[in-house]
Write a protein that holds these residues in place. Structure first.
Motif, PDB file in Angstrom:
ATOM      1  N   UNK A   4       0.846  -1.206   0.000  1.00  0.00           N
ATOM      2  CA  UNK A   4       0.000   0.000   0.000  1.00  0.00           C
ATOM      3  C   UNK A   4       0.877   1.250   0.000  1.00  0.00           C
ATOM      4  N   UNK A   5       1.892   1.256   0.848  1.00  0.00           N
ATOM      5  CA  UNK A   5       2.776   2.424   0.933  1.00  0.00           C
ATOM      6  C   UNK A   5       3.533   2.650  -0.364  1.00  0.00           C
ATOM      7  N   UNK A  29       3.342   6.263  -2.385  1.00  0.00           N
ATOM      8  CA  UNK A  29       4.565   7.039  -2.179  1.00  0.00           C
ATOM      9  C   UNK A  29       4.440   8.400  -2.849  1.00  0.00           C
ATOM     10  N   UNK A  30       4.961   9.409  -2.184  1.00  0.00           N
ATOM     11  CA  UNK A  30       4.849  10.769  -2.702  1.00  0.00           C
ATOM     12  C   UNK A  30       3.486  11.392  -2.480  1.00  0.00           C
ATOM     13  N   UNK A  82     -10.691   9.824  -2.372  1.00  0.00           N
ATOM     14  CA  UNK A  82     -10.237   9.936  -0.990  1.00  0.00           C
ATOM     15  C   UNK A  82      -8.797  10.421  -0.919  1.00  0.00           C
ATOM     16  N   UNK A  83      -8.580  11.480  -0.164  1.00  0.00           N
ATOM     17  CA  UNK A  83      -7.239  11.996   0.069  1.00  0.00           C
ATOM     18  C   UNK A  83      -6.552  11.183   1.161  1.00  0.00           C
ATOM     19  N   UNK A  84      -5.226  11.122   1.105  1.00  0.00           N
ATOM     20  CA  UNK A  84      -4.486  10.393   2.140  1.00  0.00           C
ATOM     21  C   UNK A  84      -4.449  11.149   3.458  1.00  0.00           C
ATOM     22  N   UNK A  88      -3.240  -0.683   8.246  1.00  0.00           N
ATOM     23  CA  UNK A  88      -3.808  -0.604   6.905  1.00  0.00           C
ATOM     24  C   UNK A  88      -4.659   0.652   6.747  1.00  0.00           C
ATOM     25  N   UNK A  89      -5.403   1.013   7.797  1.00  0.00           N
ATOM     26  CA  UNK A  89      -6.195   2.243   7.739  1.00  0.00           C
ATOM     27  C   UNK A  89      -5.284   3.465   7.692  1.00  0.00           C
TER      28      UNK A  89
END
Length: 381
Positions: free
Chosen positions: A251-252, A256-257, A265-267, A296-297
Motif C-alpha cells: 500500500x505504501x 509514495x509521494x 479519498x485523500x491520504x 492498513x487504515x
C-alpha cells in the motif's frame, strides 16, 4: 440470532495493493468474483458506488442473471436520480434477482466527490435529503394508490409505480455513517446500520448511539448492525503478521509521494467522520483487542473499510465472534487479493463462525427452556 456474511462485488481486479490489470468493468472478472462468494458460503455481495465507476445497478443485474443464490447489496447515492425513478429501478432489480436485493443509501462524506456529479449541498443538507429520499422510496415500493409529496428536497404529484419488489412489504434498507447526523438518519430509517471496523469498545458505543437514535425517532425496533473488516489470514500467527507487513508495504509503495489510491479519498485530512475516527484510532495504537490492526487504515488515510483483522482463521473467527457478541449479526469482509481471499475466508473462517453462532443459539435456547416459569398467584381479597 443468525449471522450473515457480506463480500464485495468488484468490477475489476484492482485493490489497494495492486492496480487493476484491465478495464474498470471486466464483466468476466466480476462474475468470477461473485461466483467465488456464492460457492464459498457468503450470503451477499456489495456493489459499490463511485462518481466515475461502473454503474452498480446494471452490474448487479448482470450478476443476478448469472447466479441463483448470492444476494445483492446495491449502493446508491440520492443525488444521482429522483427518488421515484430510483424506486422503480430498485423494484425492477428485485424482480430480476427474484427478491435478493437490499439497498444501501450513501449520503456522501466528501464534498469534492459529491460535486463531481453536481451535488453542492452541505453535509447536513445531504443527510436531510437522504432521510426524505428513503421515505419516498419506501412509500413508492408499498403504495398501490397514487400519492403526492411536498418536502424540503422533493415535490411531485399523483405518483404510483407499476412495478413492485418481489419482497413484501419491501426490500431492506441499509445505511452507514459515524456522525451524530448519520446516527439520527439511520436510526430513524435503516433496517441495517453499517459501521467500519473499530475496537470493540468504540463499536459498542456506536451501536448504543444508533439504538438511542432509533428510540428517539419513535421506533419500537432497532436496526441490525453490520461491521466491516479487511481480513489478513495465515496458516500461523507468524505467517499472518508477515503477510500483514507485506500488505502495508505494498500500500505504501502505491501511495509514495502522497499519491491517493482513488480520486475519491485523500491520504490526509479526510472530510468524513468515519475516516477521521479510523485515523484517530490508528494514532492511539496499531493493535487492539484480539486481532484488530490499524496500520492498513493509517496507510490509506482511513479510506473506507480499511482496518484489518490479522491472524490464523481461528483467531480471525474468534475476533468476529467478539463483535457478534456485541450485537453485530452481519459481518463484512474484503481481502486484498479479492478472489483468492474470498475463497480462503469462505473455506476457513465462515464455517468456524457459523458453527460457534449455532452453538451460542443452542445454549441460549437451552437456558430459556431451563428458566422457571412464573406462575400467577391468586390472592383472596
Amino acid at each position: 440470532m443468525p449471522v450473515e456474511f457480506l463480500g464485495i462485488g468488484g468490477t475489476n481486479d484492482g485493490s489497494e495493493t495492486s492496480p487493476r490489470s484491465g478495464a474498470a468493468f471486466d464483466k468476466e472478472y466480476a462474475l468470477r468474483l461473485a461466483r467465488a462468494h456464492e460457492e464459498h458460503g457468503w450470503d451477499r455481495v456489495l456493489f459499490a458506488y463511485g462518481s466515475g465507476s461502473p454503474e452498480p445497478a446494471q452490474v448487479a443485474a448482470y450478476i443476478a442473471t448469472k447466479l441463483d443464490r448470492i444476494q445483492i447489496l446495491l449502493a446508491h447515492r440520492p443525488n444521482v436520480s429522483y427518488p421515484t425513478f430510483a424506486a422503480k429501478t430498485f423494484a425492477t432489480l428485485d424482480q430480476i434477482s427474484d427478491g435478493r436485493l437490499t439497498v444501501h443509501f450513501i449520503t456522501g462524506g466528501t464534498d469534492h466527490e459529491q460535486r463531481r456529479e453536481g451535488d453542492y449541498l452541505t453535509k447536513d443538507q445531504r443527510y436531510s435529503r437522504t432521510r426524505e429520499y428513503i421515505g419516498i422510496v419506501k412509500k413508492a415500493w408499498t403504495s398501490t394508490e397514487p400519492f403526492d409529496h411536498e418536502g424540503e428536497h422533493y415535490r411531485f404529484a399523483d405518483f404510483v409505480s407499476d412495478v413492485f419488489p418481489v419482497q413484501r412489504p419491501r426490500p431492506k434498507v441499509s445505511f452507514g455513517g459515524s456522525s451524530p447526523a448519520a446516527y439520527r438518519a439511520g436510526g430513524a430509517e435503516a433496517d441495517i446500520f453499517c459501521l467500519w471496523g473499530e475496537p470493540l469498545a468504540d463499536t459498542a458505543a456506536q451501536i448504543e448511539s444508533v439504538r438511542q437514535a432509533a428510540k428517539a425517532a419513535g421506533r419500537a425496533d432497532v436496526p441490525r448492525f453490520q461491521v466491516a473488516f479487511r481480513p489478513i489470514l495465515g496458516a500461523t500467527e507468524e505467517a499472518a503478521w508477515e503477510k500483514a507487513e507485506r500488505t502495508v508495504a505494498a500500500i505504501k509503495a502505491r501511495t509514495s509521494g502522497g499519491k491517493p489510491l482513488t480520486r475519491r479519498h485523500s491520504l490526509t485530512n479526510p472530510e468524513n467522520t468515519g475516516s477521521q475516527r479510523l485515523l484517530e484510532i490508528a494514532a492511539r495504537g496499531e493493535r487492539f483487542d484480539r486481532a484488530l490492526w490499524t496500520a492498513t487504515a493509517a496507510a490509506t488515510g482511513g479510506a473506507g473499510n480499511s482496518n484489518a483483522l490479522v491472524g490464523t482463521p481461528e483467531t480471525v473467527a474468534q475476533a468476529l465472534l467478539d463483535y457478534y457478541d456485541l450485537g453485530v449479526d452481519i459481518l463484512s469482509a474484503r481481502g486484498y487479493r479479492m478472489i483468492d481471499d474470498t475463497i480462503d475466508f469462505g473455506r476457513h473462517v465462515i464455517p468456524i463462525v457459523r458453527e460457534e453462532v449455532a452453538k451460542r443459539d443452542r445454549e441460549r435456547a437451552a437456558a430459556r427452556q431451563g428458566e422457571p416459569r412464573r406462575e400467577s398467584i391468586a390472592v383472596d381479597g
